[in-house]
Design a protein around this motif. Structure first.
Motif, PDB file in Angstrom:
ATOM      1  N   GLU A 345       0.845  -1.231  -0.039  1.00 50.22           N
ATOM      2  CA  GLU A 345       0.038  -0.115  -0.034  1.00 50.22           C
ATOM      3  C   GLU A 345       0.875   1.389  -0.075  1.00 50.22           C
ATOM      4  O   GLU A 345       1.942   1.107   0.322  1.00 50.22           O
ATOM      5  CB  GLU A 345      -0.816   0.002   1.242  1.00 50.22           C
ATOM      6  CG  GLU A 345      -1.833  -1.184   1.271  1.00 50.22           C
ATOM      7  CD  GLU A 345      -2.480  -1.372   2.571  1.00 50.22           C
ATOM      8  OE1 GLU A 345      -3.743  -1.783   2.718  1.00 50.22           O
ATOM      9  OE2 GLU A 345      -1.931  -1.038   3.612  1.00 50.22           O
ATOM     10  N   GLU A 346       0.215   2.481  -0.276  1.00 51.44           N
ATOM     11  CA  GLU A 346       1.064   3.558  -0.318  1.00 51.44           C
ATOM     12  C   GLU A 346       0.953   4.361   0.728  1.00 51.44           C
ATOM     13  O   GLU A 346       0.432   3.738   1.975  1.00 51.44           O
ATOM     14  CB  GLU A 346       0.451   4.361  -1.510  1.00 51.44           C
ATOM     15  CG  GLU A 346       0.697   3.667  -3.068  1.00 51.44           C
ATOM     16  CD  GLU A 346       0.009   4.780  -4.041  1.00 51.44           C
ATOM     17  OE1 GLU A 346      -0.912   5.572  -3.724  1.00 51.44           O
ATOM     18  OE2 GLU A 346       0.355   4.429  -5.231  1.00 51.44           O
ATOM     19  N   ASN A 347       1.902   5.486   0.849  1.00 52.67           N
ATOM     20  CA  ASN A 347       1.474   6.346   1.816  1.00 52.67           C
ATOM     21  C   ASN A 347       2.145   6.029   3.134  1.00 52.67           C
ATOM     22  O   ASN A 347       3.356   5.577   3.141  1.00 52.67           O
ATOM     23  CB  ASN A 347       0.186   7.058   2.179  1.00 52.67           C
ATOM     24  CG  ASN A 347      -0.321   7.597   0.999  1.00 52.67           C
ATOM     25  OD1 ASN A 347       0.226   8.278  -0.073  1.00 52.67           O
ATOM     26  ND2 ASN A 347      -1.642   7.499   0.750  1.00 52.67           N
ATOM     27  N   PHE A 350       3.995   2.535   3.278  1.00 55.13           N
ATOM     28  CA  PHE A 350       5.192   2.516   2.332  1.00 55.13           C
ATOM     29  C   PHE A 350       6.273   3.057   3.269  1.00 55.13           C
ATOM     30  O   PHE A 350       7.421   2.490   3.244  1.00 55.13           O
ATOM     31  CB  PHE A 350       5.042   3.134   1.079  1.00 55.13           C
ATOM     32  CG  PHE A 350       6.469   3.177   0.289  1.00 55.13           C
ATOM     33  CD1 PHE A 350       6.775   2.050  -0.287  1.00 55.13           C
ATOM     34  CD2 PHE A 350       7.141   4.305   0.117  1.00 55.13           C
ATOM     35  CE1 PHE A 350       7.956   2.137  -1.329  1.00 55.13           C
ATOM     36  CE2 PHE A 350       8.169   4.305  -0.600  1.00 55.13           C
ATOM     37  CZ  PHE A 350       8.643   3.364  -1.274  1.00 55.13           C
ATOM     38  N   THR A 701      -1.085  -0.915  -4.171  1.00 60.66           N
ATOM     39  CA  THR A 701      -0.277  -0.489  -5.466  1.00 60.66           C
ATOM     40  C   THR A 701       0.074  -1.478  -5.835  1.00 60.66           C
ATOM     41  O   THR A 701       0.664  -2.665  -5.275  1.00 60.66           O
ATOM     42  CB  THR A 701       0.770   0.484  -4.529  1.00 60.66           C
ATOM     43  OG1 THR A 701       1.720   0.964  -5.805  1.00 60.66           O
ATOM     44  CG2 THR A 701       1.522  -0.255  -3.627  1.00 60.66           C
ATOM     45  N   GLU A 706       7.680  -0.320  -5.508  1.00 61.07           N
ATOM     46  CA  GLU A 706       7.105  -0.223  -4.112  1.00 61.07           C
ATOM     47  C   GLU A 706       6.858  -1.896  -3.516  1.00 61.07           C
ATOM     48  O   GLU A 706       7.009  -2.176  -2.347  1.00 61.07           O
ATOM     49  CB  GLU A 706       5.779   0.615  -4.036  1.00 61.07           C
ATOM     50  CG  GLU A 706       6.178   2.123  -4.159  1.00 61.07           C
ATOM     51  CD  GLU A 706       4.826   2.846  -4.255  1.00 61.07           C
ATOM     52  OE1 GLU A 706       3.446   2.268  -3.952  1.00 61.07           O
ATOM     53  OE2 GLU A 706       4.911   4.180  -4.454  1.00 61.07           O
TER      54      GLU A 706
END
Length: 955
Positions: A345-347, A350, A701, A706
């Motif tokens: 996952e992002e933000n 990460f 993501t 990533e």
């Protein structure tokens, strides 16, 4: 009465979990139809009418009120009027009237309709059964042996063994009778017309239910009747060559019965009843079962005395049986989640993963933007290659086991402890919440361990306190403090525990000296402060900032406090610092002036996120801290800059160059805006904490860089990391001027993946390889050939099973689109998905209902355990009340804190409260146990506990 209450419990539980077939008709708007080709129309099925397994779902398409006659499964079979096919979220159909009629969608689905009243009634009946029955039922069942001597008891056991052997012979005789056709038991059911599929011509088929498929001998006993008259059965390999009507065959793969009506008509519309029957106990299995039972019966008769004298270690099972049950439940949970994996996952996720790879202090970069406790713990497991999802589950189950043991000591009820462990271990939030690479699961585990230690200490007199418990509490408080920015809760929890524990010691007859009690109670705080200081010095030594995260550094905090004091021209909800007030602050601060344009940039990421909260263009709102961190750059330099800018703004406020106001950071000074919403926010937080709804993970993501970070940080297993993956390879024979790349696309032309050619000669080696992650399974793909970026040739890949796609053109050349050459190729694609993940999906589907039943069961067993315990004394009730007060105070503090933050900040507190929802079960169990315990204690004379008796003797 107890048995009657138990039967009522079973009845209400069945009503609560019951389901049925519900049929609904929905008109298909003509504007939603898509013209796929010359005659076929496509309709995207609304979400409320979708099913997981369409082959078991009754479906009909009505045209002008008349049902379409042919339902098919193969995409190629929608090739004539009156045919339709349903797959995933799409229905394809060929109208009977050329597309001019009105169409309706008739859909039948099995839908759970839980009624909370049935669940409450089931819980009440279970409580009454346990209270009224008690040990009387068990005593009644064992009364024939409990009053006998050793000799009589052995004789009694011999009689039981002889009766069991006779029972084996009787059952064996019944099994032999099942091999005789007139006496054999048969299961039968009527074929639903809306589950009959058209195969080809006059051939139709119906998928066999699971109870027939699991036994191949039962499959051989299948018979099909048309209006009571049997149809002729033919072998599977002769089905294609038989042209007569009124016959059927059973295909073992894909497990269906194919048949033709006696007159060749359509069985869906001819109005006749088709009934299928099969032997419940096929002769082959019945004879084998009879032989096995006769063997056991003979052995029981020959060795009667030896079997009767066998003794099982009952004392061991009485002491540790409940622990074994919890171990089995934990192992089952590990087996179910074996195919689950951490999501990329992002933000925030990460950021955590990046910190985990370097073990926080041993990697490069700046001070992490979030607290370092969680990534440090995850990084330790990553050093040994242990998957974080599996490690997290094991730690959680161990923590729940420890809490269940503490509750068992508190309530003297093993069954209540097992029920509490079951509902916490299988809580719906943990099934999906543990997929996020976030600090919330670690926070939950730390809180469970902390409350376990608190219950163990509060349930014992101060003379039995052990220093290791307080050391463990200090370590857990440190982990909690380093995992989240929740300093008020950390210190408040310790203070609440200290007050309750000290109050209990003042009620003891002969407690230890006050100095020892004070030292023990202060030990967790001393460890917390010492270890936190060491962590701050480590951050300062490594990153040059004396803080546990970047967004809480001294410079950011000082600058935020100064900006909060600047009074804006217009108050804005969720914006304690507005764009106008920040601009005014930049103009009076020489340190911030060079960054004014960047801070006020409406396209800044933090500003874009803030606009979603404030609803005003260019207003960053509560995202100001991220805006400062992302704009001012390297924290080693920006830290001094922000401290200097804070002093400049404070000076301007004192001198009157900026309008000022009173503020209490981080609360919004505009209290008239958020105070009316405080009650609603607190209520929502309580709802979140008590919720049994499954957790919805964040947006994933699929960026390769990533994904690699998460693979390394969480030690993800590649077989489980992707839900669906299209794997393919193939050979290509063509000149280099004709084809140089191969791609895979969907039927809409969207490119899914591409690969250059490794060779253009068909040598048996793969010329291209493709690995394509998919969101949903599809039945059709398009294989495309390119040269210089220009499409030269394409061919549709179709699969009947949605598992394997193949094209063989080893000997046939395909002409290119422009006719400039040809290409010879072959390929094979396989849709790969984690097989172990299928174990978790049905559990997630019914997790809420099962969790509710287990919660009611845990509460009922807690009440029953209190009622069946030895006389409750006031000291015992006082300790139980203290434990309940501890859990309630901790939860109330968390609800108030995040309710206050939600009212001020605008972002939802769901993720901060849902992560502790398993502990709400503990609150229910302790609360339901306290009421009957308090009532019973008032009806009994005061009896001193052992430690109080010793104190009386000393006096």
């Amino acid at each position: 009465m107890a048995l009657a209450c138990f039967f009522l419990f079973v009845f209400f539980l069945k009503q609560f979990l019951g389901s049925g077939i519900t049929t609904s008709t929905e008109r298909i708007p003509g504007t939603q139809l898509i013209h796929s080709n010359a005659n076929v129309y496509v309709w995207n099925i609304p979400s409320q009418f979708r099913a997981r397994k369409w082959q078991n779902t009754p479906v009909r398409i009505l045209e002008d009120g008349q049902p379409m006659p042919f339902r098919v499964e193969d995409a190629k079979s929608v090739d004539g009027p009156g045919k339709f096919r349903v797959q995933d979220d799409t229905v394809w159909f060929w109208p009977m009237s050329g597309g001019t009629g009105a169409h309706e969608w008739m859909f039948g689905w099995t839908k759970q309709k839980p009624v909370i009243g049935f669940a409450v009634a089931a819980g009440a009946c279970l409580i009454l059964a346990l209270v009224l029955g008690g040990t009387g039922i068990w005593s009644f069942l064992t009364s024939g042996a409990t009053n006998l001597g050793d000799v009589d008891r052995d004789f009694f056991h011999e009689q039981i063994v002889r009766k069991l052997s006779v029972g084996c012979f009787i059952v064996a005789a019944l099994a032999v009778l099942q091999s005789w056709q007139p006496l054999s038991l048969k299961g039968a059911f009527v074929l639903r017309p809306d589950l009959v599929f058209r195969e080809a011509g006059d051939d139709f088929y119906y998928r066999l239910p699971h109870w027939i498929r699991i036994d191949r001998y039962r499959d051989e006993s299948v018979k099909l009747f048309e209006n009571g008259k049997p149809l002729k059965r033919v072998d599977t390999w002769l089905w294609g060559s038989q042209a007569e009507a009124g016959i059927f065959c059973v295909a073992p793969a894909p497990w269906r019965v194919s048949f033709r009506a006696s007159d060749g008509s359509n069985p869906v519309l001819n109005g006749r009843s088709y009934r299928l029957s099969a032997a419940v106990f096929p002769p082959q299995n019945s004879l084998r079962l009879a032989v096995l039972l006769v063997f056991f019966g003979v052995v029981a008769l020959i060795y009667t005395r030896g079997i009767a004298q066998v003794r099982l270690p009952w004392p061991f099972f009485r002491r540790a049986g409940w622990v074994l049950v919890m171990v089995l439940l934990g192992v089952l949970k590990l087996w179910v989640i074996a195919g689950d994996e951490i999501l990329a996952e992002e933000n925030d996720a990460f950021s955590y993963a990046s910190s985990t790879i370097g073990l926080v202090w041993f990697g490069g970069g700046w001070l992490p933007s979030h607290p370092t406790g969680f990534p440090l713990l995850a990084g330790l497991f990553a050093q040994f290659g242990m998957p974080w999802r599996l490690a997290l589950e094991i730690m959680y189950l161990l923590a729940c086991g420890g809490l269940a043991m503490a509750v068992r000591t508190l309530l003297s009820s093993r069954t209540a402890a097992v029920a509490l462990f079951a509902v916490m271990a299988w809580h719906p939030w943990t099934l999906a919440g543990f997929r996020d690479f976030m600090a919330y699961p670690v926070l939950l585990i730390a809180t469970i361990v902390l409350l376990t230690l608190c219950l163990c200490i509060l349930n014992r007199p101060s003379s039995e306190w052990r220093i290791r418990w307080f050391v463990g509490m200090g370590l857990v408080l440190f982990l909690w403090d380093q995992a989240r920015h929740e300093e008020p809760l950390v210190l408040g929890t310790w203070a609440l525990f200290g007050i309750i524990a000290w109050w209990l010691t003042t009620r003891e007859a002969n407690p230890p000296c006050a100095g020892r009690r004070i030292r023990l109670l202060l030990l967790p705080l001393v460890l917390l402060l010492a270890l936190s200081t060491l962590a701050l010095w480590a951050d300062y030594y490594r990153f040059g900032v004396y803080a546990k995260s970047l967004i809480r550094s001294p410079g950011v905090t000082a600058l935020m406090k100064a900006l909060y004091r600047v009074k804006p021209e217009q108050n804005l909800r969720y914006a304690p610092v507005t764009r106008q007030s920040l601009q005014a602050a930049c103009r009076v601060s020489p340190s911030l002036q060079p960054f004014e344009s960047a801070l006020l940039d409406p396209k800044a990421p933090s500003t874009r996120f803030g606009e979603q909260v404030t609803g005003a263009p260019g207003e960053f709102g509560t995202w100001l801290n991220w805006l400062l961190v992302q704009t001012l750059g390297d924290p080693r330099i920006s830290e001094d800059l922000m401290l200097k800018a804070a002093k400049e703004i404070q000076t301007a406020l004192k001198e009157g160059r900026l309008p000022s106001r009173h503020s209490y950071f981080p609360l919004d000074p505009n209290w008239q805006g958020w105070l009316p919403d405080l009650g609603k926010c607190v209520t929502r937080c309580i709802h979140y904490a008590a919720s049994l709804e499954p957790w919805k993970t964040w947006v994933r993501t699929d960026r390769p860089d990533e994904e690699r970070v998460f693979d390394e940080a969480a030690s993800r297993r590649s077989a489980n990391a992707a839900d669906l993956m299209m794997l393919g390879e193939g050979t290509v024979a063509a000149t280099s001027e004709v084809v140089d790349a191969v791609a895979l696309a969907d039927t809409r032309g969207q490119l899914l993946g591409a690969s250059p050619l490794a060779t253009n000669v068909a040598l048996g080696l793969p010329a291209f390889r493709l690995r394509v992650p998919l969101r949903i399974a599809r039945r059709q793909f398009v294989l495309q050939f390119f040269h210089g970026g220009q499409l030269r040739y394409s061919e549709r890949l179709i699969s009947d099973s949605a598992e394997e796609y193949s094209v063989e053109r080893a000997d046939v050349s395909a002409a290119l689109l422009d006719g400039s050459g040809d290409v010879t190729y072959s390929c094979k694609f396989v849709l790969a998905h984690p097989a172990k993940l299928n174990r978790l999906k049905p559990v997630e589907r019914y997790a809420r209902n099962v969790g509710l039943v287990l919660t009611i069961l845990a509460v009922a067993l807690a009440v029953a355990g209190v009622l069946k315990r030895q006389p409750w004394e006031r000291v015992q009730v006082r300790r139980l009340a203290a434990c309940l007060l501890m859990v309630t105070g901790w939860l109330a503090g968390r609800v108030l804190l995040y309710g206050l933050l939600e009212a001020n900040m605008g972002w939802g507190a769901e993720r901060y409260m849902r992560c502790v929802s398993p502990l709400f079960i503990l609150l229910l169990v302790l609360g339901s146990a306290l009421i009957p315990a308090a009532i019973l204690s008032r009806k009994r004379p005061k009896v001193l506990l052992p430690e109080e008796q010793k104190a009386e003797v000393v006096v």
